[in-house]
Design a protein around this motif. Structure first.
Motif, short mmCIF file in Angstrom:
data_model
loop_
_atom_site.label_atom_id
_atom_site.label_comp_id
_atom_site.label_asym_id
_atom_site.label_seq_id
_atom_site.Cartn_x
_atom_site.Cartn_y
_atom_site.Cartn_z
N ILE A 97 8.98 64.92 -10.50
CA ILE A 97 7.50 64.25 -11.02
C ILE A 97 6.62 64.03 -10.26
O ILE A 97 6.93 63.20 -9.07
CB ILE A 97 7.86 63.00 -11.80
CG1 ILE A 97 9.15 63.16 -13.03
CG2 ILE A 97 6.54 62.49 -12.57
CD1 ILE A 97 8.63 64.13 -13.94
N THR A 98 5.32 64.86 -9.84
CA THR A 98 4.57 64.48 -9.15
C THR A 98 3.20 64.24 -9.74
O THR A 98 3.36 63.19 -10.70
CB THR A 98 4.10 65.64 -8.14
OG1 THR A 98 3.62 66.64 -9.05
CG2 THR A 98 5.42 66.20 -7.53
N GLY A 99 2.09 64.34 -9.44
CA GLY A 99 0.98 63.96 -10.12
C GLY A 99 -0.30 64.76 -10.03
O GLY A 99 -0.43 65.61 -9.05
N GLN A 100 -1.58 64.57 -10.74
CA GLN A 100 -2.49 65.29 -10.70
C GLN A 100 -3.54 65.02 -9.42
O GLN A 100 -4.19 66.15 -8.95
CB GLN A 100 -3.70 65.18 -11.87
CG GLN A 100 -3.97 63.68 -12.18
CD GLN A 100 -5.05 63.13 -11.14
OE1 GLN A 100 -5.84 64.06 -10.65
NE2 GLN A 100 -5.36 61.84 -11.15
N PRO A 101 -3.16 64.02 -8.45
CA PRO A 101 -3.96 64.13 -7.40
C PRO A 101 -3.51 64.88 -6.42
O PRO A 101 -4.19 65.59 -5.26
CB PRO A 101 -3.55 62.73 -6.91
CG PRO A 101 -3.39 61.93 -7.84
CD PRO A 101 -2.48 62.59 -8.84
N VAL A 102 -2.63 65.92 -6.67
CA VAL A 102 -2.21 66.97 -5.86
C VAL A 102 -3.21 68.00 -5.95
O VAL A 102 -3.43 68.79 -4.76
CB VAL A 102 -0.54 67.59 -6.17
CG1 VAL A 102 -0.85 68.33 -7.42
CG2 VAL A 102 -0.11 68.41 -5.07
N TYR A 103 -4.16 68.21 -6.87
CA TYR A 103 -4.92 69.13 -7.11
C TYR A 103 -6.24 68.75 -6.11
O TYR A 103 -6.76 67.73 -5.84
CB TYR A 103 -5.43 69.33 -8.38
CG TYR A 103 -4.59 69.87 -9.34
CD1 TYR A 103 -3.99 71.16 -8.96
CD2 TYR A 103 -4.13 69.00 -10.38
CE1 TYR A 103 -3.05 71.77 -9.92
CE2 TYR A 103 -3.07 69.78 -11.21
CZ TYR A 103 -2.54 71.03 -10.93
OH TYR A 103 -1.54 71.54 -11.73
N LEU A 104 -6.59 69.85 -5.40
CA LEU A 104 -7.81 69.78 -4.31
C LEU A 104 -9.09 69.14 -5.05
O LEU A 104 -9.56 69.90 -6.00
CB LEU A 104 -8.05 70.90 -3.60
CG LEU A 104 -9.06 70.88 -2.37
CD1 LEU A 104 -8.26 70.15 -1.45
CD2 LEU A 104 -9.16 72.41 -1.82
N GLY A 105 -9.55 68.03 -4.72
CA GLY A 105 -11.02 67.69 -4.86
C GLY A 105 -11.01 66.75 -6.26
O GLY A 105 -11.91 66.60 -6.88
N THR A 106 -9.79 66.24 -6.76
CA THR A 106 -9.67 65.50 -7.97
C THR A 106 -10.11 63.97 -7.63
O THR A 106 -9.73 63.11 -8.68
CB THR A 106 -8.27 65.56 -8.55
OG1 THR A 106 -7.10 65.10 -7.69
CG2 THR A 106 -7.67 66.83 -9.06
N MET A 107 -10.09 63.60 -6.47
CA MET A 107 -10.27 62.04 -6.25
C MET A 107 -11.49 61.74 -6.09
O MET A 107 -11.83 60.53 -5.51
CB MET A 107 -9.48 61.85 -4.96
CG MET A 107 -8.00 62.21 -5.06
SD MET A 107 -7.11 61.36 -6.59
CE MET A 107 -6.97 59.50 -5.93
#
Length: 342
Positions: A97-107
């Motif tokens: 289980i990881t999370g959507q912050p792994v996607y570039l630019g989501t923060m």
């Protein structure tokens, strides 16, 4: 445990979605072992083996898991890379289980977001961060490399913002807290028009179970979350309605009111759920509106009073500051309206 009974190790298992994951496996007839710190205990609906330790400590992982084998492993918490190395060759499939912050630019905060939505699983990931997000991408890649080497079947599930009973990282708390404190008005940054992906705990539990058990999931990464994404305003309106509160929701530009309602201060982020529907046959167990109402009732319940909620999610703005901003905004709004009439 009977010789033919399938087995699963759940690392974590007592958190908001972890409980739902365990219950999915118990309902399907699995013998479940959970490896967790023991700080939070849960009464599950069927007997469950507990291993107490520190899933973030490499030595403890080796000592506590030893040379045991399971059919499946689901890592909801702990040090994913160390767990994966320890379980190399000792499980048939491992779900990380990881999370959507792994996607570039989501923060990026509102209104700075420029991402094309919805975000698919093949979108660029964040590798250059010195903290959490960069390590997550590296951990995902390690799992898939072990998959290629035949250590186990790897599956990655990327979580959104989690909500529901037992959750202390609750965006919804910003609204419920004000209602419980007798507030009659609340700032909605950018009028609450951010659409940020959330995942209700029962829905996440179901999706993780499918990722662990459906053959076509092997070697894949999946977005997780509710199929329907509600605006931050809609979330607040549902909570106000469910709790019967006389709360006025007032839109203010987000850059002037950071810390009031963090859900509305995030840039819109919607995860593409098509792959989970197509390969896993996923569908929400609980629709997002009903789930939001259930969460509101739980947050307002006596059980929730023992929780320590994070102000990163629930808001850190003092009420006195909120009142000053709302009073100033009311004066400015009246001036704009007067000018418009003339």
């Amino acid at each position: 445990m009977s010789p033919s009974q399938p087995t699963v190790l759940v690392v974590g298992g007592t958190g908001p979605s972890g409980v739902c994951i365990v219950e999915e496996f118990l309902a399907a007839g699995y013998a479940v072992t959970i490896y967790h710190t023991g700080r939070h205990e849960v009464d599950f609906t069927a007997p469950t083996e507990h291993i107490h330790g520190d899933p973030r400590d490499e030595t403890d992982i080796r000592d506590k898991l030893g040379s045991r084998h399971w059919d499946l492993a689901v890592c909801t918490s702990g040090r994913l890379r160390s767990l994966a190395l320890c379980l190399d060759g000792r499980v048939r499939r491992l779900v990380g289980i990881t999370g959507q912050p792994v996607y570039l630019g989501t923060m990026q905060p509102t209104p700075a977001g420029t991402l094309a939505l919805p975000i698919p699983e093949h979108a660029p990931r964040q590798f250059d961060a010195s903290g959490y997000t960069g390590k997550v991408a590296i951990g995902e890649d390690q799992l898939f490399e072990q998959h290629r080497q035949g250590a186990f079947e790897a599956v990655v599930v990327r979580y959104p913002g989690v909500y529901g009973p037992r959750g202390s990282l609750s965006h919804e708390w910003a609204v419920v807290r004000r209602i419980l404190d007798g507030r009659t008005r609340m700032i909605l940054p950018h009028d609450g028009m951010a659409y940020f992906q959330r995942g209700y705990v029962e829905n996440l539990g179901r999706l993780v179970f499918l990722a662990a058990t459906v053959a076509q999931a092997s070697g894949e990464a999946f977005n997780a979350g509710d199929e329907t994404v509600l605006s931050a305003r809609h979330v607040a309106e549902l909570i106000v309605d469910e709790l019967g509160a006389p709360m006025e929701l007032i839109g203010v530009p987000a850059q002037w009111c950071r810390g009031a309602y963090p859900l509305a201060e995030k840039s819109s982020l919607i995860l593409d759920m098509g792959k989970a529907r197509r390969l896993l046959g996923y569908a929400d167990k609980v629709d997002a509106q009903t789930a939001t109402r259930i969460t509101a009732r739980w947050l307002a319940s006596p059980q929730a009073r023992t929780m320590e909620f994070s102000d990163v999610f629930g808001g850190r703005m003092p009420y006195a500051d909120e009142d000053r901003i709302l009073d100033a905004w009311q004066v400015a709004r009246q001036a704009f309206e007067s000018r418009a009439r003339h």
